[in-house]
Design an enzyme around this catalytic site. Structure first.
Site, PDB file in Angstrom:
ATOM      1  CG  HIS A 147      -4.823   5.309  -1.995  1.00  0.00           C
ATOM      2  ND1 HIS A 147      -5.476   4.435  -2.441  1.00  0.00           N
ATOM      3  CD2 HIS A 147      -4.459   4.176  -1.204  1.00  0.00           C
ATOM      4  CE1 HIS A 147      -5.929   3.578  -2.213  1.00  0.00           C
ATOM      5  NE2 HIS A 147      -5.233   2.374  -1.588  1.00  0.00           N
TER       6      HIS A 147
ATOM      7  CG  HIS B  99     -18.737  13.373   5.752  1.00  0.00           C
ATOM      8  ND1 HIS B  99     -18.030  12.532   5.644  1.00  0.00           N
ATOM      9  CD2 HIS B  99     -17.780  14.150   6.683  1.00  0.00           C
ATOM     10  CE1 HIS B  99     -16.925  12.651   4.976  1.00  0.00           C
ATOM     11  NE2 HIS B  99     -16.584  14.232   5.761  1.00  0.00           N
TER      12      HIS B  99
ATOM     13  CB  SER C  21      -0.544  -0.319   1.155  1.00  0.00           C
ATOM     14  OG  SER C  21       0.363   0.081   2.213  1.00  0.00           O
TER      15      SER C  21
ATOM     16  CG  ASN D  46      -4.663  -6.509  17.592  1.00  0.00           C
ATOM     17  OD1 ASN D  46      -5.092  -6.082  18.165  1.00  0.00           O
ATOM     18  ND2 ASN D  46      -5.131  -8.093  17.900  1.00  0.00           N
ATOM     19  N   GLY D  47      -2.511  -3.943  13.918  1.00  0.00           N
ATOM     20  CA  GLY D  47      -1.649  -3.599  12.946  1.00  0.00           C
ATOM     21  C   GLY D  47      -0.817  -2.631  13.993  1.00  0.00           C
ATOM     22  NE  ARG D  48       6.689  -0.343  13.372  1.00  0.00           N
ATOM     23  CZ  ARG D  48       6.430   0.502  12.592  1.00  0.00           C
ATOM     24  NH1 ARG D  48       6.255   1.260  11.058  1.00  0.00           N
ATOM     25  NH2 ARG D  48       7.708   1.123  13.158  1.00  0.00           N
TER      26      ARG D  48
END
Length: 299
Positions: free
Chosen positions: A103, A168, A89, A254-256
């Site tokens: 991106h 939004h 990514s 629980n990624g960094r």
């Protein structure tokens, strides 16, 4: 194509991308952090900052495995506990307002029971929309998509319009691109063919964005244009924190956090009731942030 082979090619892609960005930008170099995930696996986070063209950019590789949290199992509607996920990514926040934010991510997900899928996407977020640039970007994506399936480009372009949409704000994040998820053999392609498509999308990024960097990096800009860039970055933050599924998945597994949030721009503004003057270049940008635009018409 095994999960280990896929991870190895994703890792090689990270090398290619960072080398291209470095050579295009000039003398700046990526800082690398190699990390391990407590639950299993790890990755390499590479960040570039205060370079000649890129104010902040990140290119991440990860290959993680372990037990799937119950809330993710429920969300994905799967029963298998063990998972493997790998991907690349990236995000680039340029200094010059005339160079668009970009991106890209490609990923592979596999469960112990053999269930698998690919996902990913690439999209462009210009601060000031250049219709020809947008058309060239979409044309490059379409050419790759058309090699694999006649419906891929329009299907994935529509998916990107819907996904990269700030509900939004009632505006798209930029001029879109393509987005896809849960790709497997139900698309009529083999696993190897799907991987070939996904890796080719990843390989398209470096030459495509390097050309934009070279063309726009030296464009003159005013204080007003820089101010507008900082406010548009605010929209980017809003999307990533409020709506992006990848950010949510990383946090929920629980990624960094440092790697997950590398997508955040280095400087940003929110101004209450920010005034956009009628018939201004800024108003022109806002007017074009709509779903369903056929950017190819500007070729």
């Amino acid at each position: 194509m095994t999960k280990e082979q896929i991870a190895d090619q994703f890792k090689a892609l990270q090398d290619t991308i960072t080398q291209t960005i470095e050579s295009t930008d000039g003398n700046a170099r990526f800082k690398e952090d190699i990390w391990q995930r407590e639950g299993g696996g790890g990755g390499r986070s590479r960040v570039i900052a205060k370079a000649q063209i890129i104010e902040k950019g990140g290119v991440n590789f990860s290959a993680v495995h372990g037990s799937l949290p119950d809330k993710i199992k429920t969300k994905l509607k799967v029963k298998s506990d063990e998972f493997f996920a790998t991907g690349v990514s990236l995000i680039m926040h340029p200094e010059n307002p005339h160079v668009p934010i970009v991106h890209m991510n490609i990923r592979y997900f596999e469960l112990k029971d053999g269930t698998y899928w690919f996902g990913g996407g690439i999209d462009l977020t210009p601060i000031y929309i250049d219709k020809k640039e947008a058309a060239d970007f979409h044309q490059a994506l379409k050419l790759v998509c058309d090699k694999y399936h006649p419906e891929f480009y329009q299907k994935f372009k529509t998916w990107a319009d819907d996904y990269f949409y700030l509900s939004h704000r009632d505006e798209t994040r930029g001029i879109g691109g393509i987005f896809f998820d849960h790709l497997n053999e139900s698309e009529g392609l083999t696993k190897d063919e799907l991987f070939s498509f996904v890796i080719e999308i990843g390989q398209l990024f470096a030459p495509l964005y390097a050309a934009i960097m070279k063309k726009k990096a030296n464009s003159p800009y005013s204080e007003q244009e820089k101010d507008w860039q900082l406010h548009r970055r605010g929209r980017y933050v809003e999307f990533n924190l409020l709506q992006d599924k990848g950010t949510r998945f990383g946090i929920d597994t629980n990624g960094r956090a440092e790697s997950i949030l590398v997508s955040m721009p280095p400087e940003v503004k929110w101004t209450y009731q920010y005034e956009i003057k009628a018939n201004s270049p800024e108003a022109n940008t806002i007017s074009q942030l709509k779903k369903g635009t056929n950017w190819l018409q500007y070729l």
